[in-house]
Design a protein around this motif. Structure first.
Motif, mmCIF file in Angstrom:
data_model
loop_
_atom_site.group_PDB
_atom_site.id
_atom_site.type_symbol
_atom_site.label_atom_id
_atom_site.label_comp_id
_atom_site.label_asym_id
_atom_site.label_seq_id
_atom_site.Cartn_x
_atom_site.Cartn_y
_atom_site.Cartn_z
ATOM 1 N N LYS A 198 0.763 -1.202 -0.014
ATOM 2 C CA LYS A 198 0.104 0.057 0.095
ATOM 3 C C LYS A 198 0.727 1.340 -0.187
ATOM 4 C CE LYS A 198 -3.116 2.356 3.113
ATOM 5 N NZ LYS A 198 -2.404 3.456 3.352
ATOM 6 N N GLU A 199 1.838 1.272 0.937
ATOM 7 C CA GLU A 199 2.792 2.331 0.899
ATOM 8 C C GLU A 199 3.474 2.628 -0.154
ATOM 9 O OE1 GLU A 199 2.660 4.791 3.453
ATOM 10 O OE2 GLU A 199 0.761 3.599 4.285
ATOM 11 N N LYS A 200 4.292 1.680 -0.794
ATOM 12 C CA LYS A 200 4.990 1.541 -1.961
ATOM 13 C C LYS A 200 4.424 2.113 -3.321
ATOM 14 C CE LYS A 200 7.986 -1.361 -4.643
ATOM 15 N NZ LYS A 200 8.398 -2.529 -5.054
ATOM 16 N N GLN A 201 3.179 1.845 -3.121
ATOM 17 C CA GLN A 201 2.239 2.196 -4.453
ATOM 18 C C GLN A 201 1.533 3.453 -4.417
ATOM 19 O OE1 GLN A 201 2.295 0.703 -7.561
ATOM 20 N NE2 GLN A 201 3.688 -0.761 -6.961
ATOM 21 N N ASN A 202 1.644 3.962 -3.221
ATOM 22 C CA ASN A 202 1.002 5.288 -2.597
ATOM 23 C C ASN A 202 -0.520 5.209 -2.843
ATOM 24 O OD1 ASN A 202 3.413 6.786 -2.083
ATOM 25 N ND2 ASN A 202 3.732 7.224 -4.337
ATOM 26 N N TRP A 203 -1.035 4.209 -2.518
ATOM 27 C CA TRP A 203 -2.456 3.908 -2.637
ATOM 28 C C TRP A 203 -3.330 4.757 -1.086
ATOM 29 C CZ3 TRP A 203 -2.054 -1.950 -3.314
ATOM 30 C CH2 TRP A 203 -1.698 -2.150 -4.764
ATOM 31 N N ASN A 204 -4.376 5.236 -1.655
ATOM 32 C CA ASN A 204 -4.973 5.864 -0.394
ATOM 33 C C ASN A 204 -6.073 4.953 0.249
ATOM 34 O OD1 ASN A 204 -7.061 6.095 -2.213
ATOM 35 N ND2 ASN A 204 -6.839 8.169 -2.581
ATOM 36 N N ILE A 205 -6.683 5.150 1.116
ATOM 37 C CA ILE A 205 -7.700 4.290 1.629
ATOM 38 C C ILE A 205 -9.122 3.855 0.612
ATOM 39 C CG2 ILE A 205 -9.551 3.913 3.462
ATOM 40 C CD1 ILE A 205 -6.787 3.800 4.326
ATOM 41 N N LYS A 206 -9.245 4.965 -0.300
ATOM 42 C CA LYS A 206 -10.368 4.382 -1.241
ATOM 43 C C LYS A 206 -9.811 3.334 -2.241
ATOM 44 C CE LYS A 206 -12.856 6.590 -5.113
ATOM 45 N NZ LYS A 206 -12.993 7.709 -5.807
ATOM 46 N N ASP A 207 -8.476 3.776 -2.866
ATOM 47 C CA ASP A 207 -7.858 2.893 -3.708
ATOM 48 C C ASP A 207 -7.722 1.607 -2.861
ATOM 49 O OD1 ASP A 207 -7.679 4.710 -5.582
ATOM 50 O OD2 ASP A 207 -5.373 5.273 -5.253
ATOM 51 N N LEU A 208 -7.286 1.378 -1.705
ATOM 52 C CA LEU A 208 -6.958 -0.036 -1.097
ATOM 53 C C LEU A 208 -8.545 -0.619 -0.965
ATOM 54 C CD1 LEU A 208 -5.119 -2.087 0.380
ATOM 55 C CD2 LEU A 208 -5.686 -0.859 2.402
ATOM 56 N N MET A 209 -9.406 0.058 -0.495
ATOM 57 C CA MET A 209 -10.820 -0.485 -0.603
ATOM 58 C C MET A 209 -11.351 -0.960 -1.910
ATOM 59 S SD MET A 209 -11.699 -0.699 2.510
ATOM 60 C CE MET A 209 -10.124 -0.749 3.405
ATOM 61 N N ILE A 210 -11.030 -0.498 -3.070
ATOM 62 C CA ILE A 210 -11.513 -0.873 -4.294
ATOM 63 C C ILE A 210 -10.531 -2.194 -4.523
ATOM 64 C CG2 ILE A 210 -11.200 -0.308 -6.559
ATOM 65 C CD1 ILE A 210 -11.796 2.568 -5.972
ATOM 66 N N ILE A 211 -9.456 -2.237 -4.179
ATOM 67 C CA ILE A 211 -8.364 -3.335 -4.505
ATOM 68 C C ILE A 211 -8.910 -4.568 -3.671
ATOM 69 C CG2 ILE A 211 -6.029 -4.198 -4.045
ATOM 70 C CD1 ILE A 211 -5.382 -1.479 -5.169
ATOM 71 N N ILE A 212 -9.486 -4.417 -2.376
ATOM 72 C CA ILE A 212 -9.947 -5.516 -1.503
ATOM 73 C C ILE A 212 -11.154 -5.864 -2.002
ATOM 74 C CG2 ILE A 212 -10.673 -5.722 0.629
ATOM 75 C CD1 ILE A 212 -8.439 -4.157 1.772
ATOM 76 N N LEU A 213 -12.039 -5.057 -2.713
ATOM 77 C CA LEU A 213 -13.274 -5.466 -3.046
ATOM 78 C C LEU A 213 -13.132 -6.073 -4.522
ATOM 79 C CD1 LEU A 213 -16.458 -5.146 -2.640
ATOM 80 C CD2 LEU A 213 -16.320 -3.031 -4.255
ATOM 81 N N GLY A 214 -12.042 -5.726 -5.095
ATOM 82 C CA GLY A 214 -11.782 -6.507 -6.532
ATOM 83 C C GLY A 214 -11.494 -8.112 -5.973
ATOM 84 N N SER A 215 -11.080 -8.199 -5.088
ATOM 85 C CA SER A 215 -10.925 -9.754 -4.714
ATOM 86 C C SER A 215 -12.308 -10.414 -4.485
ATOM 87 C CB SER A 215 -10.073 -10.141 -3.780
ATOM 88 O OG SER A 215 -10.517 -9.710 -2.370
ATOM 89 N N LEU A 216 -13.362 -9.814 -4.058
ATOM 90 C CA LEU A 216 -14.537 -10.431 -3.843
ATOM 91 C C LEU A 216 -15.531 -10.393 -5.039
ATOM 92 C CD1 LEU A 216 -14.972 -8.521 -0.404
ATOM 93 C CD2 LEU A 216 -14.141 -10.694 -0.922
ATOM 94 N N ILE A 217 -15.077 -9.912 -6.248
ATOM 95 C CA ILE A 217 -16.197 -9.689 -7.422
ATOM 96 C C ILE A 217 -15.463 -10.809 -8.423
ATOM 97 C CG2 ILE A 217 -17.103 -8.170 -9.025
ATOM 98 C CD1 ILE A 217 -16.942 -6.144 -6.926
ATOM 99 N N PRO A 218 -16.141 -11.631 -8.981
ATOM 100 C CA PRO A 218 -15.571 -12.268 -10.307
ATOM 101 C C PRO A 218 -15.066 -11.460 -11.135
ATOM 102 C CG PRO A 218 -17.915 -13.317 -9.728
ATOM 103 C CD PRO A 218 -17.539 -11.980 -8.829
ATOM 104 N N PHE A 219 -14.091 -11.654 -11.927
ATOM 105 C CA PHE A 219 -13.347 -10.802 -12.869
ATOM 106 C C PHE A 219 -12.735 -9.618 -12.161
ATOM 107 C CE2 PHE A 219 -16.110 -13.385 -15.485
ATOM 108 C CZ PHE A 219 -15.006 -13.881 -15.987
ATOM 109 N N GLY A 220 -12.960 -9.354 -10.699
ATOM 110 C CA GLY A 220 -12.310 -8.036 -10.437
ATOM 111 C C GLY A 220 -10.935 -8.033 -9.978
ATOM 112 N N ALA A 221 -10.325 -9.343 -9.754
ATOM 113 C CA ALA A 221 -8.995 -9.351 -9.525
ATOM 114 C C ALA A 221 -8.136 -8.989 -10.909
ATOM 115 C CB ALA A 221 -8.405 -10.877 -9.024
ATOM 116 N N PHE A 222 -8.637 -9.147 -11.871
ATOM 117 C CA PHE A 222 -8.114 -8.851 -13.329
ATOM 118 C C PHE A 222 -8.537 -7.232 -13.864
ATOM 119 C CE2 PHE A 222 -9.916 -13.415 -14.011
ATOM 120 C CZ PHE A 222 -8.781 -13.864 -13.839
ATOM 121 N N TYR A 223 -9.220 -6.747 -13.400
ATOM 122 C CA TYR A 223 -9.271 -5.415 -13.397
ATOM 123 C C TYR A 223 -8.450 -4.687 -12.480
ATOM 124 C CZ TYR A 223 -11.312 -0.669 -12.537
ATOM 125 O OH TYR A 223 -11.389 0.684 -12.377
#
Length: 94
Positions: free
Chosen positions: A60-85
């Motif tokens: 998270k720190e290395k990529q300079n993701w804020n909390i919103k980006d991190l939540m989108i990334i975590i949500l992407g693992s719960l949705i089909p095809f989300g990890a590819f996005y």
């Protein structure tokens, strides 16, 4: 570390789709094959899911993701095809 996360994201997305296809397409037709495949597919997906979340928090720190980006990334693992996005949008520089 970002390259590892990119690989884990792709593998996690594939294992999630494989798990869903096992539940949707194989279960109604062949219950014995479904039970035989459920444990190895489920276990591998669980390990990859935990690794995905762990690595997301680690880089998270290395990529300079804020909390919103991190939540989108975590949500992407719960949705089909989300990890590819997530891999395409957030990890394109790896």
């Amino acid at each position: 570390m970002t390259k590892v996360f990119k690989i884990i994201a792709i593998l996690e997305g594939c294992s999630f789709l494989l798990l869903l296809s096992n539940m949707l397409f194989i279960k109604p037709n062949d219950l014995v094959l479904y039970k035989r495949l459920l444990f190895p597919i489920g276990m591998s997906h669980g390990i990859l899911f935990i690794a995905y979340l762990y690595l997301a928090f680690m880089i998270k720190e290395k990529q300079n993701w804020n909390i919103k980006d991190l939540m989108i990334i975590i949500l992407g693992s719960l949705i089909p095809f989300g990890a590819f996005y997530i891999e395409k949008k957030y990890l394109k520089n790896a």
